[in-house]
Design an enzyme around this catalytic site. Structure first.
Site, PDB file in Angstrom:
ATOM      1  CG  ASP A  17     -74.205 -44.673  83.505  1.00  0.00           C
ATOM      2  OD1 ASP A  17     -74.054 -44.293  82.249  1.00  0.00           O
ATOM      3  OD2 ASP A  17     -74.760 -45.675  83.788  1.00  0.00           O
ATOM      4  CB  SER A  62     -65.200 -47.991  80.479  1.00  0.00           C
ATOM      5  OG  SER A  62     -66.147 -48.250  79.383  1.00  0.00           O
ATOM      6  CG  ASN A  65     -67.649 -46.117  77.815  1.00  0.00           C
ATOM      7  OD1 ASN A  65     -67.154 -45.262  78.540  1.00  0.00           O
ATOM      8  ND2 ASN A  65     -68.540 -46.536  77.560  1.00  0.00           N
ATOM      9  NE  ARG A 185     -73.477 -47.189  86.555  1.00  0.00           N
ATOM     10  CZ  ARG A 185     -72.887 -47.942  85.775  1.00  0.00           C
ATOM     11  NH1 ARG A 185     -72.121 -48.681  86.166  1.00  0.00           N
ATOM     12  NH2 ARG A 185     -73.185 -47.893  84.679  1.00  0.00           N
TER      13      ARG A 185
END
Ligand code: IPE
Ligand code: IPE
Ligand code: MG
Length: 246
Positions: A17, A62, A65, A185
């Protein structure tokens, strides 16, 4: 691979991310961040393979997304298509086996072609298994598993009473890969964003402030080092864990 407290690391998962913010900080278009992000992904994949991590899952796109601006979605799809086309030889060279999880039928045809080719040409590789989570949503995956199980019950192949956690897991797209031991993450966001909700219930989570395009092999090592000092208790006490190791 086992950590200092005896816990194995058979599966690493990463939520890559921060691409957009990285580009925006440089006064560039978000898309520029995605391009740099794929270069980082390549380096991290190769390092994980070198470290002999058995399974690596990368959250690349995702189901949510799909709601991004059309231009960004279409750019990401083209980037994925080009990436697979370009990287296939390297995956083969590194003995990496490539697979995908997610609702792949929603992807454009050109991307599906490259995915299928890459899966096919790497399927006999015996090194690291690399999973791209593409058009992936964890809740959808669980609902889908429930439907598949219900269908088997209807067909008389299963009985409702025999459903266990293990059996349910076998209806998920990640089966038979073990659950991730560690999830990283990047970008400072502290949430899972619909990533592997069933599989991550007991995973160790490592949040890094670094934006994905700035994430380096050294940062990966730092995350692994941090995992090395985690004691995974799975509800037991610390002394029980020590006892179990003797
Ligand atoms: C992650 O970076 C890549 C994808 C979700 C495809 P983002 O695009 O989410 O970047 P930020 O979070 O907006 O900075
Ligand atoms: C999660 O990142 C998906 C990927 C990294 C592919 P997002 O940037 O889409 O997540 P949210 O929306 O900020 O939670
Ligand atoms: Mg993001």
């Amino acid at each position: 691979m086992t950590n200092a407290t005896g816990a194995p690391l058979k599966h690493l998962a990463i939520v890559m991310d921060g691409n957009g913010r990285w580009a925006e900080k440089k006064n560039k278009n978000r898309l520029f961040g995605h391009v740099k992000g794929t270069k980082v992904a390549k380096q991290i994949i190769e390092e994980c393979s070198r470290l002999k991590i058995e399974n690596l899952t990368l959250y690349a796109f995702s189901t949510e997304n799909w709601h991004r601006p059309r231009v960004e979605v279409s750019f990401l799809m083209k980037l994925l298509t080009k990436y697979l086309h370009r990287e296939r030889e390297n995956l083969i060279k590194n003995n990496i086996r490539f697979e995908c999880i997610g609702q792949l039928d929603r992807l454009p045809g050109a991307a599906i072609v490259e995915i299928n080719k890459t899966v096919e040409l790497t399927k006999h590789n015996t090194g690291m298994k690399l999973f791209f989570a593409l058009s992936y949503g964890g809740r959808q995956e669980i609902v889908n598993a429930a439907k598949l199980f219900a269908k088997d019950v209807q067909l008389g192949m299963r009985r409702t009473e025999e459903l266990t956690e293990e059996l349910f897991s076998s209806y998920l797209s990640t089966y038979p890969t073990p659950d991730p031991d560690l999830v990283i993450r990047t970008s400072g966001e502290m949430r899972l964003s619909n990533f592997l909700p069933w599989q991550l219930v007991y995973s160790e989570i490592y949040f890094s402030q670094i934006l994905w395009p700035d994430f380096t092999v050294a940062d990966l090592h730092q995350a692994l080092h941090n995992y090395n000092h985690r004691e995974r208790r799975f509800g037991k006490t610390s002394s029980q864990i020590l006892q179990d190791r003797i």
